[in-house]
Write a protein that holds these residues in place. Structure first.
Motif, PDB file in Angstrom:
ATOM      1  N   TYR A 133     -23.625 -35.017 -54.090  1.00 21.71           N
ATOM      2  CA  TYR A 133     -24.665 -35.461 -53.157  1.00 21.71           C
ATOM      3  C   TYR A 133     -23.753 -35.772 -52.060  1.00 21.71           C
ATOM      4  CZ  TYR A 133     -28.097 -37.762 -50.181  1.00 21.71           C
ATOM      5  OH  TYR A 133     -28.823 -38.072 -49.195  1.00 21.71           O
ATOM      6  N   ILE A 134     -23.835 -35.400 -50.951  1.00 26.88           N
ATOM      7  CA  ILE A 134     -22.959 -35.837 -49.449  1.00 26.88           C
ATOM      8  C   ILE A 134     -24.209 -36.522 -48.615  1.00 26.88           C
ATOM      9  CG2 ILE A 134     -21.926 -35.109 -47.451  1.00 26.88           C
ATOM     10  CD1 ILE A 134     -20.518 -32.942 -49.056  1.00 26.88           C
ATOM     11  N   GLY A 135     -24.061 -37.786 -48.167  1.00 30.97           N
ATOM     12  CA  GLY A 135     -25.050 -38.571 -47.403  1.00 30.97           C
ATOM     13  C   GLY A 135     -25.325 -37.720 -46.093  1.00 30.97           C
ATOM     14  N   GLY A 136     -26.707 -37.970 -45.665  1.00 31.64           N
ATOM     15  CA  GLY A 136     -26.770 -37.344 -44.222  1.00 31.64           C
ATOM     16  C   GLY A 136     -26.894 -35.900 -43.904  1.00 31.64           C
ATOM     17  N   ASN A 137     -27.011 -34.945 -45.207  1.00 36.38           N
ATOM     18  CA  ASN A 137     -26.971 -33.712 -45.112  1.00 36.38           C
ATOM     19  C   ASN A 137     -28.521 -33.171 -45.075  1.00 36.38           C
ATOM     20  OD1 ASN A 137     -27.465 -33.918 -47.707  1.00 36.38           O
ATOM     21  ND2 ASN A 137     -26.524 -32.023 -48.146  1.00 36.38           N
ATOM     22  N   TRP A 138     -29.308 -34.232 -45.019  1.00 37.84           N
ATOM     23  CA  TRP A 138     -30.816 -33.693 -45.335  1.00 37.84           C
ATOM     24  C   TRP A 138     -31.712 -33.995 -44.076  1.00 37.84           C
ATOM     25  CZ3 TRP A 138     -34.092 -35.453 -50.134  1.00 37.84           C
ATOM     26  CH2 TRP A 138     -35.533 -34.687 -50.158  1.00 37.84           C
ATOM     27  N   PRO A 189     -13.398 -35.036 -42.583  1.00 41.26           N
ATOM     28  CA  PRO A 189     -13.851 -34.543 -41.333  1.00 41.26           C
ATOM     29  C   PRO A 189     -13.560 -33.070 -41.016  1.00 41.26           C
ATOM     30  CG  PRO A 189     -11.523 -35.412 -41.393  1.00 41.26           C
ATOM     31  CD  PRO A 189     -11.970 -35.803 -42.732  1.00 41.26           C
ATOM     32  N   ASP A 190     -13.187 -32.447 -42.025  1.00 44.19           N
ATOM     33  CA  ASP A 190     -13.114 -30.800 -41.729  1.00 44.19           C
ATOM     34  C   ASP A 190     -14.566 -30.047 -42.508  1.00 44.19           C
ATOM     35  OD1 ASP A 190     -12.541 -31.462 -44.420  1.00 44.19           O
ATOM     36  OD2 ASP A 190     -10.921 -29.996 -44.606  1.00 44.19           O
ATOM     37  N   LYS A 191     -15.313 -31.122 -42.936  1.00 42.54           N
ATOM     38  CA  LYS A 191     -16.558 -30.738 -43.549  1.00 42.54           C
ATOM     39  C   LYS A 191     -17.811 -30.833 -42.813  1.00 42.54           C
ATOM     40  CE  LYS A 191     -18.849 -29.516 -48.075  1.00 42.54           C
ATOM     41  NZ  LYS A 191     -18.708 -29.874 -49.545  1.00 42.54           N
ATOM     42  N   VAL A 192     -17.832 -30.178 -41.681  1.00 42.30           N
ATOM     43  CA  VAL A 192     -18.866 -30.503 -40.572  1.00 42.30           C
ATOM     44  C   VAL A 192     -20.235 -29.866 -41.035  1.00 42.30           C
ATOM     45  CG1 VAL A 192     -19.513 -30.824 -38.164  1.00 42.30           C
ATOM     46  CG2 VAL A 192     -17.489 -31.069 -38.989  1.00 42.30           C
ATOM     47  N   PHE A 193     -21.222 -30.245 -41.251  1.00 44.80           N
ATOM     48  CA  PHE A 193     -22.771 -29.896 -41.338  1.00 44.80           C
ATOM     49  C   PHE A 193     -23.325 -29.616 -39.851  1.00 44.80           C
ATOM     50  CE2 PHE A 193     -21.865 -31.671 -45.396  1.00 44.80           C
ATOM     51  CZ  PHE A 193     -21.973 -30.577 -46.321  1.00 44.80           C
ATOM     52  N   LYS A 194     -23.823 -28.604 -39.546  1.00 45.88           N
ATOM     53  CA  LYS A 194     -24.319 -28.230 -38.312  1.00 45.88           C
ATOM     54  C   LYS A 194     -25.648 -27.604 -38.358  1.00 45.88           C
ATOM     55  CE  LYS A 194     -22.866 -25.440 -34.012  1.00 45.88           C
ATOM     56  NZ  LYS A 194     -21.696 -24.649 -33.681  1.00 45.88           N
ATOM     57  N   SER A 195     -26.747 -28.359 -37.498  1.00 45.82           N
ATOM     58  CA  SER A 195     -27.918 -27.773 -37.344  1.00 45.82           C
ATOM     59  C   SER A 195     -28.260 -27.512 -35.884  1.00 45.82           C
ATOM     60  CB  SER A 195     -28.993 -28.743 -37.972  1.00 45.82           C
ATOM     61  OG  SER A 195     -30.082 -28.262 -38.059  1.00 45.82           O
ATOM     62  N   ILE A 196     -28.788 -26.278 -35.475  1.00 49.05           N
ATOM     63  CA  ILE A 196     -29.244 -25.963 -34.342  1.00 49.05           C
ATOM     64  C   ILE A 196     -30.481 -25.942 -34.143  1.00 49.05           C
ATOM     65  CG2 ILE A 196     -28.725 -24.219 -32.717  1.00 49.05           C
ATOM     66  CD1 ILE A 196     -26.131 -23.365 -34.102  1.00 49.05           C
ATOM     67  N   PHE A 233     -26.665 -18.102 -42.389  1.00 47.82           N
ATOM     68  CA  PHE A 233     -25.526 -16.974 -42.190  1.00 47.82           C
ATOM     69  C   PHE A 233     -24.426 -16.876 -42.966  1.00 47.82           C
ATOM     70  CE2 PHE A 233     -27.973 -18.564 -38.537  1.00 47.82           C
ATOM     71  CZ  PHE A 233     -28.719 -17.813 -38.386  1.00 47.82           C
ATOM     72  N   PRO A 234     -23.966 -15.744 -43.433  1.00 44.87           N
ATOM     73  CA  PRO A 234     -22.870 -15.748 -44.066  1.00 44.87           C
ATOM     74  C   PRO A 234     -21.431 -15.956 -43.273  1.00 44.87           C
ATOM     75  CG  PRO A 234     -23.717 -13.403 -43.879  1.00 44.87           C
ATOM     76  CD  PRO A 234     -24.795 -14.481 -43.690  1.00 44.87           C
ATOM     77  N   ASN A 235     -21.529 -15.728 -42.338  1.00 42.52           N
ATOM     78  CA  ASN A 235     -20.466 -15.973 -41.077  1.00 42.52           C
ATOM     79  C   ASN A 235     -20.320 -17.318 -40.876  1.00 42.52           C
ATOM     80  OD1 ASN A 235     -22.892 -15.545 -39.703  1.00 42.52           O
ATOM     81  ND2 ASN A 235     -21.721 -14.678 -37.938  1.00 42.52           N
ATOM     82  N   GLN A 236     -21.618 -18.077 -40.815  1.00 40.60           N
ATOM     83  CA  GLN A 236     -21.235 -19.408 -40.452  1.00 40.60           C
ATOM     84  C   GLN A 236     -21.770 -20.520 -41.503  1.00 40.60           C
ATOM     85  OE1 GLN A 236     -20.942 -20.566 -36.884  1.00 40.60           O
ATOM     86  NE2 GLN A 236     -20.067 -18.600 -36.906  1.00 40.60           N
ATOM     87  N   PRO A 237     -20.762 -20.967 -42.495  1.00 40.32           N
ATOM     88  CA  PRO A 237     -20.992 -21.768 -43.416  1.00 40.32           C
ATOM     89  C   PRO A 237     -21.346 -23.074 -42.981  1.00 40.32           C
ATOM     90  CG  PRO A 237     -18.496 -21.361 -43.162  1.00 40.32           C
ATOM     91  CD  PRO A 237     -19.296 -20.465 -42.562  1.00 40.32           C
ATOM     92  N   ASN A 238     -22.043 -23.716 -43.728  1.00 38.60           N
ATOM     93  CA  ASN A 238     -22.584 -25.202 -43.326  1.00 38.60           C
ATOM     94  C   ASN A 238     -23.462 -25.143 -42.225  1.00 38.60           C
ATOM     95  OD1 ASN A 238     -21.610 -26.081 -45.867  1.00 38.60           O
ATOM     96  ND2 ASN A 238     -19.503 -26.525 -44.774  1.00 38.60           N
ATOM     97  N   VAL A 239     -24.040 -24.175 -41.872  1.00 43.21           N
ATOM     98  CA  VAL A 239     -24.715 -23.935 -40.303  1.00 43.21           C
ATOM     99  C   VAL A 239     -26.224 -23.727 -40.844  1.00 43.21           C
ATOM    100  CG1 VAL A 239     -24.980 -22.809 -38.124  1.00 43.21           C
ATOM    101  CG2 VAL A 239     -22.713 -23.496 -38.990  1.00 43.21           C
ATOM    102  N   MET A 240     -27.184 -24.419 -40.025  1.00 44.64           N
ATOM    103  CA  MET A 240     -28.532 -24.060 -40.116  1.00 44.64           C
ATOM    104  C   MET A 240     -29.244 -23.723 -38.605  1.00 44.64           C
ATOM    105  SD  MET A 240     -30.651 -23.818 -42.707  1.00 44.64           S
ATOM    106  CE  MET A 240     -29.927 -24.837 -43.835  1.00 44.64           C
ATOM    107  N   PHE A 241     -29.757 -22.801 -38.594  1.00 44.71           N
ATOM    108  CA  PHE A 241     -30.430 -22.279 -37.362  1.00 44.71           C
ATOM    109  C   PHE A 241     -31.771 -22.391 -37.228  1.00 44.71           C
ATOM    110  CE2 PHE A 241     -32.123 -19.104 -34.170  1.00 44.71           C
ATOM    111  CZ  PHE A 241     -31.480 -19.444 -33.131  1.00 44.71           C
ATOM    112  N   VAL A 296     -32.798 -28.362 -45.060  1.00 46.47           N
ATOM    113  CA  VAL A 296     -31.651 -28.985 -45.496  1.00 46.47           C
ATOM    114  C   VAL A 296     -30.336 -28.352 -44.977  1.00 46.47           C
ATOM    115  CG1 VAL A 296     -30.520 -28.799 -47.878  1.00 46.47           C
ATOM    116  CG2 VAL A 296     -32.849 -29.278 -47.877  1.00 46.47           C
ATOM    117  N   VAL A 297     -29.316 -28.947 -44.365  1.00 47.10           N
ATOM    118  CA  VAL A 297     -28.404 -28.480 -43.549  1.00 47.10           C
ATOM    119  C   VAL A 297     -27.269 -27.648 -44.856  1.00 47.10           C
ATOM    120  CG1 VAL A 297     -26.334 -29.105 -42.272  1.00 47.10           C
ATOM    121  CG2 VAL A 297     -28.580 -30.118 -41.769  1.00 47.10           C
TER     122      VAL A 297
END
Length: 522
Positions: A19-24, A130-137, A42-50, A7-8
Motif C-alpha cells: 500500500y502506498i499512502g496518498g494514492n487514493w 521520487p521516481d514513482k509519481v502518481f498523476k491524476s488529471i 492508458f497503456p502509454n501513461q503508467p500511473n496516470v489517471m484521466f 484510484v490513481v
C-alpha cells in the motif's frame, strides 16, 4: 454535487499487500454523474489517471492514508493550466480526519478549486520513491478532435542512414517505396496527446488492422512555428498487405460511461490510398551478364560473376554493420531517455531542499538555471560542441553551488577549437553530477571540482576530479547515473568503432578522477 472516487494507481486498495499512502483520491464536482467520466487509464501513461468533467466549474479533493503512514514522507503538487499553485508540498500540517467508513484510514483535505474551462493536475509521490509519481488529471474543457498535421515516411537511405520524408501537400495518396520502413501519423500538439488512439481500418474488409497509443516525440518531427516536437505514431509498413484504400481513425480513449454516439463527435477520420512501388527486376548480375554475352567474351563472364559475388558480400557486410549501428543508436536513445528523468528528479530534489531551508532567493536562481538547463537536457541532438557542453556543465555546477557552496573550474586547452569540435551530448554531466552528490556535497565550501578538456596528439581527453572521500571502484552501487553512463559509453563504442571511448575511474580517500579518452577524435 456529484461524488466520484478515483484510484490513481491501478488495482491498489487497502487490502493489497503493498500500500502506498496518498494514492487514493476522492473528488467532488458541481456536475451531474452523467457528465463525469472518471478512471481512464492508458497503456502509454503508467500511473496516470484521466478524468473528463466537461461541465464542472468547481472541484474539491481529499486523499487517504493508512494511520500508520508518516505524512511528512509524502509530497504533492497541484498544477492549474500549467501553473503550479502548490509545488512539492508536504502533507504534514494539513487537516486530517478519521475516515468514518474505515477506521484504518485518515482523510486529508487538499482544498477546493475553480476549474471551469481549465485543466487541473495532481502529482503524488513518496520521498523514498521520487521516481514513482502518481498523476491524476481533471479535464474541465471540451475535448477537440485531433488534427492531422502530416503523414511522413521513415526510410533507409542508400548510405544506410535512416530518416523521414514527407510531401506536405499530399496526405491522401501514399507511395510506399522499397526503402520505406514506417508510415508516421503526425498530429498537432495538445494538452492531451496521450488520450488519443490511432487505428488503421482496411476499407475493403472493414477490419481494424492497427491500433496504438504509443506517441513519439523527437527531432524527426520538429515544428519551427511552435518551437516544439510534434507527437506521432509510427506504423510498420508490413501491416499494409496490399495496395488499396484505408482509413486513419483517431479517437480519444475515454471510458466511464461514455456512449459511442458521445465519442463520435471527438473522432478524426481520414482516408488514404496506399500504393506499393513496383519491384525492380533487373539486377546488377543480369546487366553484367548481358553485356558480356553481347561482347562474346566468354572469359570475362567468370570475372564478372566473381566481382558481383564480392560486391554482394561487401553489401551484406555494410548492411549488417548499418543494422548493428542502428540498433546501438536505438539503445543509446533508450539509455539517454533514462538519464533525463534521473537528472530532472535530482534537480527537483535540489529545489525542494532550498525551499525547505527557506532560501527563497537561491531557489529562484536555481529555478532560472534549471529552466535553461532542462531545455538543453531534453534536446535530442546526438552531438554538441565542446563550448555547448561547457555551458551545460557551467549551468549545472552554478545551480548546485547554490546548495552546497563548493568551488569549481572548467578549463579547455588553448589548442582546442571548442566551437567546432563535437562530442556526444551530456557525456560528462552524469559524472559531474555524481562528483557533486557523492563526492563533495558534504564538504561545503571546502569541496572542489575541476573539469578539463585536453588535446593529446589526436586524442581528446576529458577529465573530472573532486576532493571528496572517494569510493570503492570494484563495488556495484544502487544509483542509476553511473551505471547508465558506463552502459552508454559501451554503446558509443559500437557506433564509433574507429574512435573508441576509453573510461578510466581512479578513486581513493583523497578524491576521485574520471578520465574519458576519445581516441583518434581530433
Amino acid at each position: 454535487m456529484a461524488i466520484c472516487q478515483v484510484v490513481v494507481s491501478c488495482a491498489q486498495s487497502i487490502r493489497n499487500e503493498k500500500y502506498i499512502g496518498g494514492n487514493w483520491i476522492d473528488f467532488s464536482v458541481d456536475a451531474p454523474p452523467t457528465e463525469v467520466f472518471d478512471h481512464n487509464v492508458f497503456p502509454n501513461q503508467p500511473n496516470v489517471m484521466f478524468n473528463y468533467i466537461p461541465t464542472s466549474k468547481k472541484i474539491a479533493f481529499s486523499t487517504y492514508f493508512l494511520k500508520t503512514d508518516t505524512l511528512s514522507l509524502y509530497r504533492y503538487t497541484i498544477i492549474l493550466d500549467h501553473a503550479p499553485i502548490k509545488l512539492n508540498q508536504s502533507f504534514e500540517g494539513l487537516n486530517v480526519y478519521e475516515d468514518k467508513f474505515n477506521p484504518q484510514l485518515n482523510n486529508v483535505n487538499l482544498g477546493a478549486y475553480n476549474i471551469a474551462n481549465k485543466i487541473l493536475t495532481i502529482l503524488l509521490y513518496k520521498t523514498s520513491q521520487p521516481d514513482k509519481v502518481f498523476k491524476s488529471i481533471y479535464f474541465a474543457k471540451s475535448i477537440q478532435p485531433a488534427k492531422i498535421n502530416s503523414i511522413t515516411k521513415g526510410v533507409v537511405f542508400d548510405d544506410g542512414g535512416i530518416g523521414t520524408t514527407a510531401d506536405p501537400d499530399n496526405i491522401k495518396d501514399i507511395l510506399l517505396s522499397n526503402d520505406t520502413r514506417t508510415l508516421n501519423i503526425v498530429i498537432d500538439k495538445s494538452d492531451i496527446d496521450f488520450l488519443y488512439c490511432v487505428m488503421i481500418k482496411d476499407q475493403t474488409s472493414g477490419k481494424i488492422i492497427f491500433s496504438s497509443t504509443s506517441w513519439n516525440y523527437d527531432n524527426s518531427h520538429y515544428d519551427d512555428v511552435s518551437d516544439d516536437y510534434l507527437p506521432y505514431v509510427s506504423i510498420d509498413k508490413g501491416i499494409f498487405k496490399k495496395s488499396g484504400d484505408y482509413e486513419v481513425i483517431i479517437e480519444p480513449f475515454i471510458q466511464g460511461g461514455t456512449s459511442k454516439a458521445a465519442i463520435e463527435k471527438f473522432i478524426t477520420k481520414h482516408k488514404i490510398s496506399i500504393n506499393f512501388e513496383e519491384e525492380k527486376f533487373f539486377s546488377t548480375k543480369q546487366l553484367i551478364t548481358s553485356g558480356l554475352l553481347f561482347a562474346l567474351i566468354a572469359g570475362a563472364i567468370t570475372g564478372g560473376l566473381a566481382v558481383y559475388i564480392k560486391n554482394q558480400q561487401i553489401k551484406k557486410k555494410v548492411a549488417a554493420e548499418a543494422k548493428q549501428k542502428e540498433i546501438a543508436q536505438l539503445q543509446l536513445n533508450s539509455v539517454r531517455s533514462q538519464l533525463n528523468p534521473h537528472f530532472l528528479f535530482n534537480a527537483l530534489a535540489g529545489i525542494q531542499n532550498l525551499m525547505n531551508k527557506n532560501e527563497i532567493d537561491n531557489a529562484n536562481r536555481y529555478l532560472s538555471k534549471f529552466a535553461r538547463l532542462t531545455r538543453n537536457v531534453l534536446d535530442s541532438k546526438e552531438l554538441i560542441s565542446l563550448i555547448e557542453e561547457k555551458t551545460l556543465l557551467d549551468d549545472y555546477l552554478q545551480m548546485e553551488q547554490l546548495r552546497f557552496g563548493f568551488r569549481y573550474k572548467i578549463n579547455a586547452s588553448a589548442d582546442l577549437d571548442t566551437e567546432n569540435i563535437e562530442i556526444p551530448a551530456m557525456l560528462l554531466q552524469p559524472f559531474v553530477e555524481n562528483a557533486v552528490k557523492h563526492g563533495i556535497a558534504e564538504k561545503g565550501k571546502d569541496g572542489e571540482i575541476a573539469v578539463s578538456f585536453e588535446k593529446q596528439v589526436s586524442n581528446l581527453v576529458l577529465k573530472i576530479t573532486d576532493n571528496g572521500s572517494g569510493f570503492d571502484t570494484t563495488q556495484t552501487y544502487d544509483g542509476l547515473g553511473l551505471a547508465l553512463s558506463k552502459n552508454r559509453i559501451s554503446l558509443l563504442n559500437t557506433v564509433y568503432k574507429d574512435t573508441p571511448f576509453i573510461l578510466n575511474i581512479q578513486s581513493d580517500t583523497n578524491g576521485t578522477m574520471i578520465t574519458i579518452t576519445l581516441s583518434q577524435w581530433l
